[in-house]
Design an enzyme around this catalytic site. Structure first.
Site, mmCIF file in Angstrom:
data_model
loop_
_atom_site.group_PDB
_atom_site.id
_atom_site.type_symbol
_atom_site.label_atom_id
_atom_site.label_comp_id
_atom_site.label_asym_id
_atom_site.label_seq_id
_atom_site.Cartn_x
_atom_site.Cartn_y
_atom_site.Cartn_z
ATOM 1 N N GLU A 173 9.114 1.915 11.044
ATOM 2 C CA GLU A 173 10.330 2.767 10.855
ATOM 3 C C GLU A 173 9.570 3.910 11.036
ATOM 4 O O GLU A 173 8.847 4.425 9.829
ATOM 5 C CB GLU A 173 10.869 2.649 9.622
ATOM 6 C CG GLU A 173 11.516 1.106 9.464
ATOM 7 C CD GLU A 173 12.832 0.952 9.560
ATOM 8 O OE1 GLU A 173 13.533 1.978 10.263
ATOM 9 O OE2 GLU A 173 13.445 -0.107 9.278
ATOM 10 N N LYS A 207 0.800 -1.193 0.085
ATOM 11 C CA LYS A 207 -0.015 -0.021 0.036
ATOM 12 C C LYS A 207 0.894 1.272 -0.057
ATOM 13 O O LYS A 207 1.474 1.634 0.987
ATOM 14 C CB LYS A 207 -0.660 -0.044 1.275
ATOM 15 C CG LYS A 207 -2.032 0.996 1.176
ATOM 16 C CD LYS A 207 -1.735 2.178 2.133
ATOM 17 C CE LYS A 207 -2.406 3.377 2.200
ATOM 18 N NZ LYS A 207 -1.837 4.573 1.522
HETATM 19 P P1 NAD Z 1 2.130 8.650 7.087
HETATM 20 O O1 NAD Z 1 2.337 8.001 8.709
HETATM 21 O O2 NAD Z 1 0.995 9.760 7.406
HETATM 22 O O3 NAD Z 1 1.871 7.694 6.214
HETATM 23 C C1 NAD Z 1 2.605 6.618 5.764
HETATM 24 C C2 NAD Z 1 1.819 5.799 5.331
HETATM 25 O O4 NAD Z 1 0.763 5.110 6.238
HETATM 26 C C3 NAD Z 1 1.015 6.035 3.961
HETATM 27 O O5 NAD Z 1 0.966 4.944 3.065
HETATM 28 C C4 NAD Z 1 -0.473 6.400 4.444
HETATM 29 O O6 NAD Z 1 -1.572 6.185 3.430
HETATM 30 C C5 NAD Z 1 -0.492 5.152 5.594
HETATM 31 N N1 NAD Z 1 -1.488 5.632 6.568
HETATM 32 C C6 NAD Z 1 -1.851 6.716 7.041
HETATM 33 N N2 NAD Z 1 -2.839 6.361 8.199
HETATM 34 C C7 NAD Z 1 -3.117 5.106 8.054
HETATM 35 C C8 NAD Z 1 -3.865 4.429 8.970
HETATM 36 N N3 NAD Z 1 -4.643 5.046 9.861
HETATM 37 N N4 NAD Z 1 -3.840 2.961 8.749
HETATM 38 C C9 NAD Z 1 -2.929 2.446 7.844
HETATM 39 N N5 NAD Z 1 -2.120 3.196 7.055
HETATM 40 C C10 NAD Z 1 -2.016 4.492 7.333
HETATM 41 O O7 NAD Z 1 3.601 9.396 6.883
HETATM 42 P P2 NAD Z 1 3.995 10.146 5.585
HETATM 43 O O8 NAD Z 1 3.529 11.525 5.933
HETATM 44 O O9 NAD Z 1 3.544 9.316 4.145
HETATM 45 O O10 NAD Z 1 5.676 10.026 5.749
HETATM 46 C C11 NAD Z 1 6.221 10.869 6.445
HETATM 47 C C12 NAD Z 1 6.765 10.177 7.899
HETATM 48 O O11 NAD Z 1 7.024 9.232 7.683
HETATM 49 C C13 NAD Z 1 7.750 11.244 8.465
HETATM 50 O O12 NAD Z 1 7.164 11.485 9.884
HETATM 51 C C14 NAD Z 1 8.968 10.661 8.395
HETATM 52 O O13 NAD Z 1 9.878 10.848 9.626
HETATM 53 C C15 NAD Z 1 8.494 9.237 8.366
HETATM 54 N N6 NAD Z 1 9.495 8.217 7.753
HETATM 55 C C16 NAD Z 1 10.248 7.382 8.538
HETATM 56 C C17 NAD Z 1 11.145 6.702 7.611
HETATM 57 C C18 NAD Z 1 12.166 5.504 8.294
HETATM 58 O O14 NAD Z 1 12.582 5.110 7.625
HETATM 59 N N7 NAD Z 1 12.083 5.753 9.703
HETATM 60 C C19 NAD Z 1 11.258 6.701 6.328
HETATM 61 C C20 NAD Z 1 10.396 7.695 5.532
HETATM 62 C C21 NAD Z 1 9.544 8.615 6.309
#
Ligand code: NAD
Length: 482
Positions: free
Chosen positions: A251, A175
């Site tokens: 992560e 996803k």
């Molecule tokens: P996000 O958590 O909003 O989204 C990540 C994914 O989760 C997306 O595919 C989103 O659609 C999905 N998602 C959102 N709500 C959900 C729910 N309730 N249930 C299941 N899935 C859901 O994060 P983002 O805005 O896409 O990415 C930015 C964040 O990710 C930042 O905080 C960043 O630091 C973190 N990040 C971490 C790493 C790492 O390796 N640690 C790498 C990249 C990004």
């Protein structure tokens, strides 16, 4: 790729619901295409296809040498199509083409090749036990894996999940973020071309609250591998708790300290600090977002860093001369600008940047000027919270103990860097920093073989290396009475 389709059981499939998500080019504001906002019925079909392939053993039952070749082929095909994939990623994400090739497509291809090498090396052990027994372990695939990935390195992070899951014999439902779904759909198509059987890799697109949650709550998903925000991670833990206790690896974000001692190779440190925060327009989980500089080097370091930041070319990410592209969305840009305002309000000194970049065509997109704050105090929001944009918060320190205290003083623990020529100090710092990765005299060094993940609220479980294999296997202990 046909528009408005999901990739299920090796085919392009219509979504059962009639809701779609627009994919927008953030550098121009133009509509690229639309993808389905898959609901629980669609996710059900994708999970059923993954489950069927798993139970029929179409993939995990295949000869390991054949599976190895298929994973290797995926890597080769990703590289063969690198320009096409990079253009897709740049149009969805706004990062430069150079970054899309170098930091998405190439490492994704390498990741598939790396895990191709593992396929024939995942095995158990025989254990000397008391009594008349032969005891041995089997390492079996966990089953159906849900991979939920973010938009910042969409293809690379998808590969970090999909490649080891496939190497272990799992079937996958991927996803992607609603903002960057196209490269994931293309990856599934390429995997089929490489020889992956139907149903082993499925892609469902849509919002987190619909598609992501349906996957996280599904009773027949054995594991979720997630990269994204802490807020979503909390929801995933709850979804696991109220469904089938599916296992999780998380992560999450970071507020990584980049610590410069006065004996460092200053030129190397300045260069790495520049790209550590402005590479990927700062939308990088391991971004060097807190710059801790020893008081003896502080002023000249900041002066030189600011001089280089002012020269960065911000603009059209498809232009080869561009060094920093557009933020992912208007929402993300506003969030970054809001943090910049909070930094000013709380008394930090704005050295450079600090506003939207609207020069020429940049006005159509979501560009932010490379921004440096100095005189930042550890208690300020811009020193504690993840901005996820091209904003660095510089903090002065007096000695190593103070640097460690400041560095470890956030809820995050993803990465850290130390710049010094003193080998004893370097290793002492590496031991004391609470972070999943510590770079000495370098920043953002990655390799498919080296584990990546967080301490504290930066998450648990590791991507990459042999450590990731633990996330996708169950260990079975077999006792044979002799
Ligand atoms: P996000 O958590 O909003 O989204 C990540 C994914 O989760 C997306 O595919 C989103 O659609 C999905 N998602 C959102 N709500 C959900 C729910 N309730 N249930 C299941 N899935 C859901 O994060 P983002 O805005 O896409 O990415 C930015 C964040 O990710 C930042 O905080 C960043 O630091 C973190 N990040 C971490 C790493 C790492 O390796 N640690 C790498 C990249 C990004």
């Amino acid at each position: 790729m046909p528009p408005n389709k999901l990739f299920i059981d090796g085919r392009w499939e219509d979504s059962a619901c009639n809701r779609f998500v627009d994919v927008v080019n953030p550098a121009t504001g133009e509509l690229v295409t639309a993808v389905p906002d898959a609901d629980a019925c669609d996710v059900d079909r994708a999970v059923a296809a993954a489950r069927a392939s798993f139970e029929k053993k179409t993939w995990r039952g295949m000869d390991p040498s054949k599976r190895e070749r298929i994973l290797w082929n995926i890597g080769d095909l990703l590289m063969k199509h690198r320009e096409e994939l990079a253009a897709l990623i740049t149009r969805e994400n706004g990062k430069t083409l150079r970054e899309s090739v170098g930091a998405d497509v190439a490492p994704a291809a390498d990741c598939f090749r790396y895990y191709a090498g593992w396929v024939r090396k995942i095995y158990g052990e025989t254990i000397p036990v008391d009594g008349p027994f032969l005891n041995y372990t089997l390492r079996e695939p966990v089953g159906v894996v849900g991979a939920i990935v973010p938009w910042n390195f969409p293809l690379q992070i998808a590969a970090w999940k999909v490649a080891p899951a496939l190497a272990c014999g799992c079937s996958v439902v991927l996803k992607p973020s609603e903002l960057t779904p196209l490269n994931a759909l293309r990856l599934a198509e390429i995997a089929m071309e490489a020889g992956l059987p139907e149903g082993v890799l499925n892609v469902v697109t849509g919002y987190g609250a619909t598609t992501g949650e349906a996957l996280a709550l599904h009773q027949d998903v054995d594991k979720i591998s997630f990269t994204g925000s802490i807020a979503t991670a909390r929801k995933l833990l709850q979804s696991s708790a109220v469904s089938n206790l599916k296992r999780l690896s998380l992560e999450l974000g970071g507020k990584s300290p980049n610590i410069v001692f006065p004996d460092a190779d200053m030129d190397a440190a300045i260069k790495a600090s520049l790209w550590g925060i402005f590479g990927g327009k700062g939308e990088v989980c391991s971004a060097a977002s807190r710059l801790l500089v020893h008081q003896d080097a502080h002023d000249r370091f900041l002066e030189e860093l600011a001089a280089r930041a002012r020269k960065l070319r911000v603009g059209n990410p498809l232009d080869a001369a561009t060094q920093m592209g557009s933020q992912i969305s208007a929402r993300q840009m506003d969030r970054i600008l809001d943090y910049i305002e909070s930094g000013k309000r709380e008394g930090a000194r704005l050295v450079t940047g600090g506003e939207r970049d609207t020069q020429g065509d940049n006005a159509k997109g979501y560009f932010v000027k490379p921004t440096i704050f100095s005189e930042v105090k550890p208690e300020m929001r811009i020193a504690r919270e993840e901005i996820f944009g091209p904003v660095v918060s510089a903090i002065r320190f007096g000695d190593a103990d103070e640097a460690v205290r400041i560095a470890n003083g956030t809820v995050y623990g993803l990465a850290a860097a130390v710049w010094t020529r003193d080998v004893r100090l370097a290793h002492r710092m590496a031991g004391e920093l609470k972070a999943g990765s510590v770079w000495i005299n370098s920043y953002n060094s990655f390799d498919s073989g080296s584990p990546f993940g967080g301490y504290k609220q930066s998450g648990f479980g590791r991507d990459l290396g042999s450590y990731a294999l633990d996330q996708y296997t169950n260990v079975k202990s077999v006792w044979v009475a002799l």
